[in-house]
Design a protein around this motif. Structure first.
Motif, PDB file in Angstrom:
ATOM      1  N   ARG A   5       0.827  -1.220   0.000  1.00  0.00           N
ATOM      2  CA  ARG A   5       0.000   0.000   0.000  1.00  0.00           C
ATOM      3  C   ARG A   5       0.855   1.262   0.000  1.00  0.00           C
ATOM      4  O   ARG A   5       0.484   2.284   0.582  1.00  0.00           O
ATOM      5  CB  ARG A   5      -0.958   0.000   1.194  1.00  0.00           C
ATOM      6  CG  ARG A   5      -1.885  -1.201   1.235  1.00  0.00           C
ATOM      7  CD  ARG A   5      -2.792  -1.158   2.451  1.00  0.00           C
ATOM      8  NE  ARG A   5      -3.487  -2.417   2.626  1.00  0.00           N
ATOM      9  CZ  ARG A   5      -4.265  -2.702   3.679  1.00  0.00           C
ATOM     10  NH1 ARG A   5      -4.419  -1.811   4.645  1.00  0.00           N
ATOM     11  NH2 ARG A   5      -4.849  -3.871   3.769  1.00  0.00           N
ATOM     12  N   HIS A  43       1.546  -0.773   8.779  1.00  0.00           N
ATOM     13  CA  HIS A  43       1.211  -2.026   8.112  1.00  0.00           C
ATOM     14  C   HIS A  43       2.136  -3.132   8.595  1.00  0.00           C
ATOM     15  O   HIS A  43       3.209  -2.877   9.127  1.00  0.00           O
ATOM     16  CB  HIS A  43       1.317  -1.878   6.596  1.00  0.00           C
ATOM     17  CG  HIS A  43       0.389  -0.857   6.021  1.00  0.00           C
ATOM     18  ND1 HIS A  43      -0.965  -1.046   5.908  1.00  0.00           N
ATOM     19  CD2 HIS A  43       0.630   0.393   5.557  1.00  0.00           C
ATOM     20  CE1 HIS A  43      -1.524   0.028   5.378  1.00  0.00           C
ATOM     21  NE2 HIS A  43      -0.583   0.915   5.161  1.00  0.00           N
ATOM     22  N   SER A  44       1.728  -4.366   8.368  1.00  0.00           N
ATOM     23  CA  SER A  44       2.560  -5.508   8.723  1.00  0.00           C
ATOM     24  C   SER A  44       3.795  -5.538   7.839  1.00  0.00           C
ATOM     25  O   SER A  44       3.706  -5.389   6.619  1.00  0.00           O
ATOM     26  CB  SER A  44       1.772  -6.810   8.550  1.00  0.00           C
ATOM     27  OG  SER A  44       2.620  -7.923   8.705  1.00  0.00           O
TER      28      SER A  44
END
Length: 436
Positions: free
Chosen positions: A254, A413-414
Motif C-alpha cells: 500500500r 502495516h505488517s
C-alpha cells in the motif's frame, strides 16, 4: 585528483551524523566449497589499497566547510568464523554483520568475513559504508580486488595540512561554493511549493519514538534467461521488469498515491573513469500504473524512457539542494531524511545491470551465488515514520542469475513475511526464484 568531498557525498555524511544512522552496502557470496584463505587474504589486501575503500573522511576545521578524503590507517582484519553454521542460517549471519561498528570518518569503513557451513560450502560477507562508495563503485572495487593490477589509491595522509592552511583553503572553497548555495535556496522554494501541491497520503500516528527498528530485507535469485524472456514477452526490458516488480511490491504494501499510482526513483549511473565520488548517481523519477504491470510493460517502458530523457535534460532540485547541507543545523538535517530515502509513496528501483564475472571470485574460486544489498542499522521508529517508511530494490546480474534485494518498512502495516512477498510477486509475473 581533488580530495574535496562533492556536495552529495558531504550531504549523505552530514545527514548520517545528524540522524545517528548508518547507510551500508553488503555483498554476499555463497561458495560451493571451503573458503580459500590465501585467496581471500589477497582480495582483502587489494581492497585495502583500492581508491574508494582505502580512504576515510576528514572534517573541515570550518563548521560550514567541505570535508576531505584522506588515507585510512584503520582497517579491520578478515573475520574467519571458526564455528560453522547451517546454510539456512546464512541470512541471519548476514544480518549480524558487521561485528564491529563501521565509521567512514574514523575507520574502519568496511569489514570482510567468512563463515563455514555445517552442511558443506561457505559464505562470505563484505559490508561497506555507503559514504565511501555506491553500488557501481563497489562493483569496480570488487573486480579490481579480485585481479592483480596496480592499485590506484593515492590519498593524502590524515592531518597533513596545518590548521592555518586548512582554514584558508576551506574558506576559499566556501567562497567558490556561494553560487551553488544560492541555487540551492531557490530549489528549496520550488520543492516546498511542490510538496504543498502533492497529494501524499496521511501517515498513521506513530509510536515507539527512539525505539530501534530492524528493517526487514530479503533477496531472491531468478534465472537470467527466464527473466529476460518474460520481459520480452511482456513488451519490456530487464530494467522495465524490475520497475514493474517494484510497483507490484509497492501495491501489496500500500505504498501508492491516492489514485493508486507508484512513484519510482531510478538511480542513473554517472560514474566516469577515474571518478572518486562516493555517490556518482542521480535519480530519474517516474510515476507508473501498477495495474497492468504483470500483463503489458509497453506503457511502463515508454514512461521510463521519457523519464530518463527528461533526467538528462533537466535540473534536479534534490541534487541542487546538496551544497546547502553543510550550513544547516543538526535539527534541520534530521528533517531531511526524506531527501535520502524518499517520501511515503516513493520506491527506489536500482539496477546495477551486468556485473563483471571477476566480482564473483572473492577468494579466487567461482561463487555459486552473489548478491548486493542495502543495510540500514541504527534507525529509529520515529525516523522511519518521519520519512514515510521505505521500500528499496537493488538488482544486478551475475553468473547466469538476476538477484533482487529488497528492504521494506511501511508505517502502520505488517512488515513481516518479506521473503514470501517476493515469491508471490514473482509468481504474478509467471516467474520462480530462490530466496537467499
Amino acid at each position: 585528483m581533488s580530495n574535496v568531498l562533492q556536495p552529495l557525498d558531504q550531504a549523505v555524511f552530514d545527514i548520517e551524523r545528524a540522524t545517528g544512522t548508518a547507510n551500508l552496502l553488503q555483498c554476499a557470496w555463497i561458495l560451493p566449497g571451503a573458503v580459500n584463505r590465501r585467496g581471500l587474504e589477497h582480495f582483502h589486501q587489494r581492497l585495502r589499497r583500492d581508491v574508494l575503500a582505502s580512504r576515510r573522511i576528514e572534517r573541515s576545521p570550518l563548521p560550514f566547510g567541505r570535508h576531505r578524503w584522506v588515507a585510512s590507517s584503520r582497517m579491520s582484519d578478515i573475520e574467519f568464523v571458526t564455528t560453522a553454521r547451517p546454510r539456512s542460517d546464512f541470512s541471519d549471519w548476514l544480518n549480524e554483520q558487521p561485528g564491529i561498528m563501521l565509521d567512514p570518518e574514523h575507520g574502519p569503513g568496511w569489514h570482510l568475513a567468512a563463515l563455514p557451513f555445517t552442511d558443506g560450502g561457505s559464505g562470505v560477507s563484505l559490508v561497506i559504508s555507503h559514504c565511501l562508495t555506491d553500488g557501481i563503485g563497489l562493483c569496480d572495487a570488487l573486480v579490481n580486488a579480485a585481479g592483480d593490477g596496480d592499485a590506484d589509491a593515492n590519498w593524502p595522509d590524515a592531518a597533513s595540512r596545518r590548521r592555518s592552511r586548512a582554514l584558508r583553503e576551506d574558506l576559499r572553497q566556501t567562497v567558490r561554493d556561494t553560487p551553488a548555495v544560492g541555487r540551492a535556496g531557490a530549489a528549496v522554494l520550488r520543492m516546498g511549493r511542490q510538496e504543498r501541491e502533492s497529494a501524499e497520503p496521511t501517515l498513521p500516528e506513530h509510536t515507539g519514538g527512539d525505539e530501534m527498528v530492524v528493517i526487514p530485507r530479503a533477496t531472491i535469485f531468478v534465472d537470467a534467461g527466464d527473466w529476460d524472456s518474460r520481459a520480452e514477452t511482456l513488451g519490456g526490458t530487464s530494467n522495465t521488469l524490475l520497475a514493474a516488480f517494484a510497483a507490484r511490491l509497492a501495491t501489496g504494501l500500500r505504498r501508492v498515491t491516492a489514485d493508486g499510482l507508484v512513484t519510482l526513483d531510478m538511480p542513473v549511473n554517472e560514474r566516469t573513469p577515474g571518478d572518486t565520488r562516493a555517490g556518482a548517481v542521480r535519480d530519474a523519477h517516474v510515476t507508473v500504473d501498477p495495474t497492468s504491470a504483470t500483463t503489458d510493460l509497453s506503457g511502463m517502458r515508454t514512461a521510463i524512457k521519457h523519464a530518463l530523457m527528461q533526467h538528462r535534460e533537466t535540473a534536479d532540485d534534490e541534487m541542487a539542494l546538496m551544497p546547502l547541507v553543510p550550513l544547516l543545523p543538526r535539527r534541520v538535517l534530521r528533517r531531511m531524511v526524506n531527501v535520502v530515502h524518499g517520501s511515503a509513496t516513493r520506491v527506489v528501483s536500482s539496477n546495477l545491470g551486468a556485473i563483471d564475472e571477476a566480482a564473483n571470485r572473492p577468494d579466487g574460486t567461482e561463487a555459486a551465488y552473489f548478491a548486493m544489498m542495502w543495510k540500514y542499522p541504527h534507525v529509529t521508529r520515529e525516523l522511519l515514520h518521519q520519512g514515510g517508511g521505505i521500500l528499496a530494490l537493488l538488482s544486478g546480474r551475475l553468473h547466469g542469475r538476476v538477484f533482487v534485494s529488497v528492504f521494506a518498512y511501511q508505517p502502520g502495516h505488517s512488515n513481516d513475511q518479506l521473503p514470501q512477498r517476493l515469491v508471490d510477486t514473482l509468481r504474478e509475473f509467471s516467474l520462480t526464484g530462490t530466496v537467499l
